[in-house]
Design a protein around this motif. Structure first.
Motif, PDB file in Angstrom:
ATOM      1  N   VAL A  39      28.493  24.906  24.811  1.00 14.78           N
ATOM      2  CA  VAL A  39      27.561  25.797  25.092  1.00 14.78           C
ATOM      3  C   VAL A  39      28.003  26.456  26.317  1.00 14.78           C
ATOM      4  O   VAL A  39      28.239  25.978  27.337  1.00 14.78           O
ATOM      5  CB  VAL A  39      26.167  25.688  25.153  1.00 14.78           C
ATOM      6  N   VAL A  40      28.082  27.994  26.125  1.00 15.48           N
ATOM      7  CA  VAL A  40      28.622  29.025  27.364  1.00 15.48           C
ATOM      8  C   VAL A  40      27.704  29.935  27.644  1.00 15.48           C
ATOM      9  O   VAL A  40      27.480  30.753  26.583  1.00 15.48           O
ATOM     10  CB  VAL A  40      30.027  29.509  26.761  1.00 15.48           C
ATOM     11  N   ALA A  41      27.555  30.386  28.880  1.00 13.73           N
ATOM     12  CA  ALA A  41      26.486  31.214  29.023  1.00 13.73           C
ATOM     13  C   ALA A  41      26.682  31.627  30.621  1.00 13.73           C
ATOM     14  O   ALA A  41      27.354  30.987  31.316  1.00 13.73           O
ATOM     15  CB  ALA A  41      25.122  30.531  29.107  1.00 13.73           C
ATOM     16  N   ASP A  42      26.259  32.472  31.084  1.00 16.24           N
ATOM     17  CA  ASP A  42      25.932  33.080  32.451  1.00 16.24           C
ATOM     18  C   ASP A  42      25.810  32.090  33.361  1.00 16.24           C
ATOM     19  O   ASP A  42      24.600  31.270  33.012  1.00 16.24           O
ATOM     20  CB  ASP A  42      25.204  34.345  32.695  1.00 16.24           C
ATOM     21  N   ASP A  43      26.548  31.748  34.609  1.00 11.19           N
ATOM     22  CA  ASP A  43      26.048  30.719  35.490  1.00 11.19           C
ATOM     23  C   ASP A  43      24.988  31.410  36.642  1.00 11.19           C
ATOM     24  O   ASP A  43      25.179  32.215  37.313  1.00 11.19           O
ATOM     25  CB  ASP A  43      27.240  30.127  36.217  1.00 11.19           C
ATOM     26  N   ALA A  44      23.867  30.843  36.247  1.00  7.25           N
ATOM     27  CA  ALA A  44      22.671  31.107  37.651  1.00  7.25           C
ATOM     28  C   ALA A  44      22.835  30.512  38.830  1.00  7.25           C
ATOM     29  O   ALA A  44      22.398  30.968  39.859  1.00  7.25           O
ATOM     30  CB  ALA A  44      21.384  30.869  36.922  1.00  7.25           C
ATOM     31  N   GLY A  45      23.640  29.627  39.154  1.00  7.29           N
ATOM     32  CA  GLY A  45      24.000  28.969  40.281  1.00  7.29           C
ATOM     33  C   GLY A  45      22.926  27.906  40.527  1.00  7.29           C
ATOM     34  O   GLY A  45      23.187  27.463  41.627  1.00  7.29           O
ATOM     35  N   LEU A  46      22.061  27.535  39.650  1.00  2.07           N
ATOM     36  CA  LEU A  46      21.134  26.387  40.244  1.00  2.07           C
ATOM     37  C   LEU A  46      21.484  24.997  39.477  1.00  2.07           C
ATOM     38  O   LEU A  46      21.760  25.039  38.518  1.00  2.07           O
ATOM     39  CB  LEU A  46      19.576  27.169  39.592  1.00  2.07           C
ATOM     40  N   PHE A  47      21.088  24.059  40.503  1.00  2.73           N
ATOM     41  CA  PHE A  47      21.331  22.590  40.200  1.00  2.73           C
ATOM     42  C   PHE A  47      22.591  22.403  39.110  1.00  2.73           C
ATOM     43  O   PHE A  47      22.612  22.206  37.952  1.00  2.73           O
ATOM     44  CB  PHE A  47      20.047  22.206  38.897  1.00  2.73           C
ATOM     45  N   GLN A  48      23.607  22.591  39.787  1.00  2.00           N
ATOM     46  CA  GLN A  48      24.869  22.628  39.442  1.00  2.00           C
ATOM     47  C   GLN A  48      25.279  21.021  39.107  1.00  2.00           C
ATOM     48  O   GLN A  48      24.840  20.055  39.968  1.00  2.00           O
ATOM     49  CB  GLN A  48      25.996  22.915  40.462  1.00  2.00           C
ATOM     50  N   ALA A  49      25.702  20.900  38.003  1.00  2.83           N
ATOM     51  CA  ALA A  49      25.859  19.662  37.246  1.00  2.83           C
ATOM     52  C   ALA A  49      27.551  18.968  38.028  1.00  2.83           C
ATOM     53  O   ALA A  49      28.328  19.847  38.455  1.00  2.83           O
ATOM     54  CB  ALA A  49      26.126  19.486  35.920  1.00  2.83           C
ATOM     55  N   THR A  50      27.611  17.807  38.231  1.00  2.00           N
ATOM     56  CA  THR A  50      29.051  17.488  38.766  1.00  2.00           C
ATOM     57  C   THR A  50      30.174  17.595  37.595  1.00  2.00           C
ATOM     58  O   THR A  50      29.843  17.325  36.262  1.00  2.00           O
ATOM     59  CB  THR A  50      28.905  15.908  39.057  1.00  2.00           C
ATOM     60  N   ASP A  51      31.094  18.367  38.021  1.00  2.00           N
ATOM     61  CA  ASP A  51      32.133  18.607  37.128  1.00  2.00           C
ATOM     62  C   ASP A  51      32.844  17.325  36.455  1.00  2.00           C
ATOM     63  O   ASP A  51      33.201  16.352  37.228  1.00  2.00           O
ATOM     64  CB  ASP A  51      33.459  19.267  37.936  1.00  2.00           C
ATOM     65  N   GLN A  52      32.757  17.468  35.001  1.00  2.00           N
ATOM     66  CA  GLN A  52      33.420  16.460  34.275  1.00  2.00           C
ATOM     67  C   GLN A  52      32.469  15.031  34.471  1.00  2.00           C
ATOM     68  O   GLN A  52      32.970  13.983  34.024  1.00  2.00           O
ATOM     69  CB  GLN A  52      34.664  15.864  34.565  1.00  2.00           C
TER      70      GLN A  52
END
Length: 500
Positions: A157-170
């Protein structure tokens, strides 16, 4: 009322108080009359591996009776390139057992999957669903067993990034909100898929999770229950249709593409199978993987280079099949090993009552071990023709039963290590590799096509079409070229963003 009926999400099942396999034409007519249905839709697969739709407005009961009985004619040459325009008419006939209420239609609509018939009124020999039907029937004749299948449908799923609660990459595997942003979307998808007849096991976030150009990319998975192979393929086709439609409604982009960007987890379509004799799963005998299961595995490994022609249909498929991405590159199998082509996952074969151990109040309550053991093919992705893919697996499994040395071959190709680790390089070099391009897959299918044409399962016309289409990509050396150029890779990813 049977709980399978009472709790079934499909509105048609609950209203008729019947299992889908028992639906009659009169049942469909009664449902239409008593539920305010205004339209009927037929859906059927085409050569681009997507469901196509034909709409009917119900203007009388006589007309409803007519379309349910006689179906309608369609232009086969516009659906399948191997059908000549000069003799292209086909019939599409609805399968009542697939009926569901369309959750996206503004006008109350009942939808059914349809089957292709030729001008003589016979099943179209080269149609995807009939190819799978023939594979199932021949496997049963040869082995006395039924082939059950299930899919793990991965997507981003792809959407605009709100910059909140960033998940850890991979590190998105089974992530929860708020670090996972689209759990609610996935839950809605699962409900709609179930209402359309899909037999779902569970859903969860997958590994892939990253941000790029102010967009968040979050990988999800919906996994299904093992059911008869033909129904399993229908489930996966409807599921992709549901997920895309709901994404459109909610303003999200969704992709099933096998490759997203360099160094990030791609999306596969892993297919599990189990062999059934009546109601008995025969994958396990005396606490170990059965000879029947090992024969099927040996057959799939033997024909694996050709199966990619059905399960990996675009050039970006082969950008996913690289080391260290939890995707296979070598033709081998193993237990619980994610670096192999065919994996035997945990199957609830251990002794003991884990439920009672976790819940002391359940001590003393006897349980019966579940028959859950499956075997998983990890190479395919959602560019696949799902019907061809599962049919190809079944043909290969039958081949394993026909091979005199299948158990020996299974033993020779078993690995219990991570074959990509440096210390296991000798084992890695002893194994055959999967094709590295559409071009290579086409040539493997050409070499092995006799196994798929045997017993008239895959028609020569169908295989000619598959091979011709794969060769047109002219991608024999493409993987090396795009690996050296990130821009070229992203252009290729964009081109096949909505494959399958």
């Amino acid at each position: 009322m049977d709980s399978k009926i009472r709790l079934c999400p499909n509105k048609v099942v609950r209203f008729l108080e019947k299992a889908p396999s028992e639906f009659r034409k009169s049942d469909i007519i009664r449902f239409v009359n008593e539920n305010g249905i205004k339209m009927i839709n037929f859906m059927y697969p085409a050569s681009d591996h997507r469901l196509k739709t034909l709409n009917f407005v119900i203007n009388s009961e006589e007309y409803l009776e007519s379309i349910l009985t006689y179906g309608e004619r369609v232009d086969g040459s516009s659906l399948f390139p191997f059908i000549e325009a000069g003799n292209s008419d086909l019939y599409v006939i609805p399968r009542f057992s697939t009926a569901f209420v369309d959750p996206f239609a503004e006008v109350p609509t009942l939808t059914m999957l349809a089957t292709f018939y030729d001008k003589e009124g016979h099943r179209m020999q080269s149609s995807p669903d009939y190819t799978l039907h023939k594979a199932v029937e021949e496997f049963r004749k040869e082995t006395g067993l039924d082939f059950y299948a299930m899919g793990e449908l991965e997507y981003y799923v792809v959407a605009d990034d709100a910059g909140l609660f960033q998940a850890t990459d991979q590190k998105g595997y089974h992530e929860s909100a708020p670090f996972a942003k689209f759990n609610d979307f996935r839950a809605k998808c699962m409900v709609y898929i179930a209402e359309a007849g899909g037999q779902i096991k569970y859903g969860h976030n997958e590994v892939g999770n990253f941000t790029l150009d102010n967009k968040i990319y979050e990988q999800n998975e919906v996994e299904f229950l093992p059911i008869p192979a033909e129904q399993a393929a229908d489930n996966l086709m409807i599921a992709k249709w549901v997920i895309r439609n709901l994404a459109l409604r909610e303003g999200l982009d969704v992709t099933f593409a096998p490759k997203i960007t360099a160094g990030k987890a791609g999306s596969g379509l892993h297919i599990h199978f189990k062999l059934m004799q009546g109601n008995q799963n025969v994958m396990i005998r005396d606490g170990r993987l059965s000879d029947e299961a090992r024969k099927a595995i040996a057959g799939i490994l033997d024909l694996a280079p050709a199966i990619t022609a059905f399960g990996n249909k675009v050039p970006t498929s082969y950008l996913r099949l690289v080391p260290h991405q939890e995707a296979p590159t070598s033709i081998c199998w193993g237990d619980r090993n994610r670096s192999v082509l065919v994996r035997v996952p945990l199957g609830w074969t251990a002794d003991g009552n884990m439920c009672a151990d976790a819940n002391p109040l359940e001590q003393g309550v006897p349980i019966v071990p579940p028959q859950k053991q499956t075997v998983e093919l990890r190479s395919s992705d959602s560019s696949a023709d799902i019907y061809q893919l599962i049919a190809g697996m079944i043909v290969a499994a039958r081949h394993g039963f026909e091979m005199a040395d299948s158990l020996k071959k299974a033993e020779e190709n078993y690995v219990d290590v991570n074959i990509h680790d440096e210390e296991n390089s000798d084992k890695l070099h002893s194994l055959k590799n999967l094709p590295d391009s559409c071009d290579a897959s086409a040539k493997c299918l050409q070499e092995l096509r006799g196994y798929f044409e045997a017993k008239d399962v895959f028609s020569p016309q169908l295989l000619d079409g598959v091979i011709e289409r794969l060769l047109k990509y002219n991608d024999a050396n493409l993987r090396d070229k795009v690996n050296a150029s990130p821009a070229a890779m992203m252009n290729l990813v964009s081109k096949y963003w909505h494959c399958g």
